[in-house]
Design a protein around this motif. Sequence first.
Motif, PDB file in Angstrom:
ATOM      1  N   ALA A  68      18.044   4.399  13.606  1.00 34.01           N
ATOM      2  CA  ALA A  68      16.864   3.605  13.964  1.00 34.01           C
ATOM      3  C   ALA A  68      16.086   3.136  12.742  1.00 34.01           C
ATOM      4  N   ASP A  69      16.217   3.826  11.602  1.00 30.78           N
ATOM      5  CA  ASP A  69      15.409   3.537  10.422  1.00 30.78           C
ATOM      6  C   ASP A  69      16.082   2.679   9.359  1.00 30.78           C
ATOM      7  N   HIS A  70      17.402   2.814   9.204  1.00 28.53           N
ATOM      8  CA  HIS A  70      18.076   2.078   8.140  1.00 28.53           C
ATOM      9  C   HIS A  70      19.565   1.947   8.427  1.00 28.53           C
ATOM     10  N   GLU A  71      20.209   1.088   7.641  1.00 28.33           N
ATOM     11  CA  GLU A  71      21.653   0.946   7.730  1.00 28.33           C
ATOM     12  C   GLU A  71      22.221   0.755   6.328  1.00 28.33           C
ATOM     13  N   ILE A  72      23.513   1.082   6.189  1.00 24.29           N
ATOM     14  CA  ILE A  72      24.203   0.990   4.901  1.00 24.29           C
ATOM     15  C   ILE A  72      25.493   0.203   5.099  1.00 24.29           C
ATOM     16  N   TRP A  73      25.706  -0.792   4.218  1.00 22.63           N
ATOM     17  CA  TRP A  73      26.902  -1.632   4.265  1.00 22.63           C
ATOM     18  C   TRP A  73      27.673  -1.524   2.953  1.00 22.63           C
ATOM     19  N   LEU A  74      28.982  -1.599   3.048  1.00 25.92           N
ATOM     20  CA  LEU A  74      29.877  -1.681   1.896  1.00 25.92           C
ATOM     21  C   LEU A  74      30.482  -3.083   1.925  1.00 25.92           C
ATOM     22  N   ILE A  75      30.409  -3.807   0.803  1.00 26.93           N
ATOM     23  CA  ILE A  75      30.903  -5.181   0.752  1.00 26.93           C
ATOM     24  C   ILE A  75      31.819  -5.355  -0.459  1.00 26.93           C
ATOM     25  N   SER A  76      32.955  -6.016  -0.239  1.00 28.08           N
ATOM     26  CA  SER A  76      33.828  -6.367  -1.373  1.00 28.08           C
ATOM     27  C   SER A  76      33.816  -7.882  -1.539  1.00 28.08           C
ATOM     28  N   TRP A  77      33.965  -8.295  -2.789  1.00 26.88           N
ATOM     29  CA  TRP A  77      33.836  -9.703  -3.177  1.00 26.88           C
ATOM     30  C   TRP A  77      34.989 -10.082  -4.091  1.00 26.88           C
ATOM     31  N   LEU A  78      35.746 -11.067  -3.721  1.00 19.52           N
ATOM     32  CA  LEU A  78      36.723 -11.640  -4.633  1.00 19.52           C
ATOM     33  C   LEU A  78      36.027 -12.732  -5.444  1.00 19.52           C
ATOM     34  N   PRO A  79      36.593 -13.119  -6.578  1.00 16.81           N
ATOM     35  CA  PRO A  79      35.983 -14.183  -7.376  1.00 16.81           C
ATOM     36  C   PRO A  79      35.703 -15.424  -6.525  1.00 16.81           C
ATOM     37  N   GLY A  80      34.505 -15.968  -6.688  1.00 10.39           N
ATOM     38  CA  GLY A  80      34.112 -17.173  -5.979  1.00 10.39           C
ATOM     39  C   GLY A  80      33.437 -16.929  -4.635  1.00 10.39           C
ATOM     40  N   GLN A  81      33.503 -15.740  -4.099  1.00  9.60           N
ATOM     41  CA  GLN A  81      32.883 -15.476  -2.801  1.00  9.60           C
ATOM     42  C   GLN A  81      31.370 -15.294  -2.958  1.00  9.60           C
ATOM     43  N   ALA A  82      30.627 -15.777  -1.957  1.00 10.84           N
ATOM     44  CA  ALA A  82      29.166 -15.788  -2.045  1.00 10.84           C
ATOM     45  C   ALA A  82      28.551 -15.665  -0.658  1.00 10.84           C
ATOM     46  N   THR A  83      27.282 -15.275  -0.619  1.00  5.90           N
ATOM     47  CA  THR A  83      26.561 -15.171   0.644  1.00  5.90           C
ATOM     48  C   THR A  83      25.917 -16.485   1.042  1.00  5.90           C
ATOM     49  N   GLY A  84      25.573 -17.338   0.087  1.00  4.06           N
ATOM     50  CA  GLY A  84      24.693 -18.462   0.359  1.00  4.06           C
ATOM     51  C   GLY A  84      23.266 -17.926   0.438  1.00  4.06           C
ATOM     52  N   PHE A  85      22.297 -18.826   0.344  1.00  5.68           N
ATOM     53  CA  PHE A  85      20.899 -18.390   0.400  1.00  5.68           C
ATOM     54  C   PHE A  85      20.592 -17.853   1.792  1.00  5.68           C
ATOM     55  N   HIS A  86      19.974 -16.682   1.839  1.00  3.68           N
ATOM     56  CA  HIS A  86      19.633 -16.029   3.098  1.00  3.68           C
ATOM     57  C   HIS A  86      18.461 -15.073   2.891  1.00  3.68           C
ATOM     58  N   ASP A  87      17.807 -14.706   3.989  1.00  7.88           N
ATOM     59  CA  ASP A  87      16.826 -13.627   3.954  1.00  7.88           C
ATOM     60  C   ASP A  87      17.368 -12.491   4.810  1.00  7.88           C
ATOM     61  N   HIS A  88      16.551 -11.491   5.050  1.00  3.47           N
ATOM     62  CA  HIS A  88      17.000 -10.304   5.771  1.00  3.47           C
ATOM     63  C   HIS A  88      16.168 -10.060   7.020  1.00  3.47           C
ATOM     64  N   GLY A  89      15.609 -11.142   7.556  1.00  2.00           N
ATOM     65  CA  GLY A  89      14.905 -11.066   8.821  1.00  2.00           C
ATOM     66  C   GLY A  89      13.734 -10.112   8.844  1.00  2.00           C
ATOM     67  N   GLY A  90      13.069  -9.923   7.718  1.00  5.27           N
ATOM     68  CA  GLY A  90      11.921  -9.029   7.666  1.00  5.27           C
ATOM     69  C   GLY A  90      12.248  -7.607   7.253  1.00  5.27           C
ATOM     70  N   SER A  91      13.511  -7.310   6.990  1.00  8.27           N
ATOM     71  CA  SER A  91      13.884  -5.971   6.522  1.00  8.27           C
ATOM     72  C   SER A  91      13.760  -5.909   5.003  1.00  8.27           C
ATOM     73  N   ALA A  92      13.369  -4.760   4.492  1.00  7.35           N
ATOM     74  CA  ALA A  92      13.434  -4.493   3.054  1.00  7.35           C
ATOM     75  C   ALA A  92      14.873  -4.095   2.748  1.00  7.35           C
ATOM     76  N   GLY A  93      15.266  -4.187   1.482  1.00 12.43           N
ATOM     77  CA  GLY A  93      16.637  -3.841   1.168  1.00 12.43           C
ATOM     78  C   GLY A  93      16.875  -3.561  -0.291  1.00 12.43           C
ATOM     79  N   ALA A  94      18.106  -3.173  -0.560  1.00  8.17           N
ATOM     80  CA  ALA A  94      18.562  -2.919  -1.924  1.00  8.17           C
ATOM     81  C   ALA A  94      20.074  -3.038  -1.939  1.00  8.17           C
ATOM     82  N   PHE A  95      20.612  -3.450  -3.091  1.00  3.95           N
ATOM     83  CA  PHE A  95      22.059  -3.384  -3.254  1.00  3.95           C
ATOM     84  C   PHE A  95      22.368  -2.863  -4.648  1.00  3.95           C
ATOM     85  N   ALA A  96      23.424  -2.055  -4.689  1.00  5.10           N
ATOM     86  CA  ALA A  96      23.915  -1.478  -5.942  1.00  5.10           C
ATOM     87  C   ALA A  96      25.327  -1.991  -6.150  1.00  5.10           C
ATOM     88  N   VAL A  97      25.613  -2.473  -7.343  1.00  2.00           N
ATOM     89  CA  VAL A  97      26.973  -2.896  -7.666  1.00  2.00           C
ATOM     90  C   VAL A  97      27.732  -1.656  -8.117  1.00  2.00           C
TER      91      VAL A  97
END
Length: 172
Positions: A68-97
């Motif tokens: 109910a309080d938070h979620e954790i995602w694992l994401i892999s990226w090949l060269p050239g892959q991108a999210t595009g500009f986005h927000d997080h719908g009012g959620s705070a966040g962090a990402f670690a490479v």
Amino acid sequence: MTVTATESGTPESGAPAQAAAPQEAGSPFAPARLAERARALADHPEEWVHRVRLDPQGRWYERLHQDADHEIWLISWLPGQATGFHDHGGSAGAFAVALGTLEEHRVHDRREVGAGQVRSFGPDYVHDVRNTSDAPAVSVHVYSPPLSTMRRYDLDAGGELVRLTAESAEDW
């Protein structure tokens, strides 16, 4: 060297402000705490590396945890892959490479985020994250509250954000 950078929830020009309950710095789900949680998991690849997939069709992602309080995602990226500009719908966040290097773009700023580095941000933060390197990358993302919506943006001819669409959690 490990670097943590925290950004306020103030949206870039053109992004809508959304009311969100402020998260106190000492809260377990404030941006600085989310960064700690992302870093702690990124620093232990033995807990997640067996899950990573590399997909030439687009970024691969898997939710590792949600409550109910938070979620954790694992994401892999090949060269050239991108999210595009986005927000997080009012959620705070962090990402670690965890592996490789990513580049984070804001409307008027860009920075490289390498293995061992963390970015954290408050609600309404708008960015584009991409792998501009020649090698795959893996990152760990933590959001609080869990993502319910994300809004997508593009840049207009003047370099300002223009809202394109909104996605709900059911979309991903």
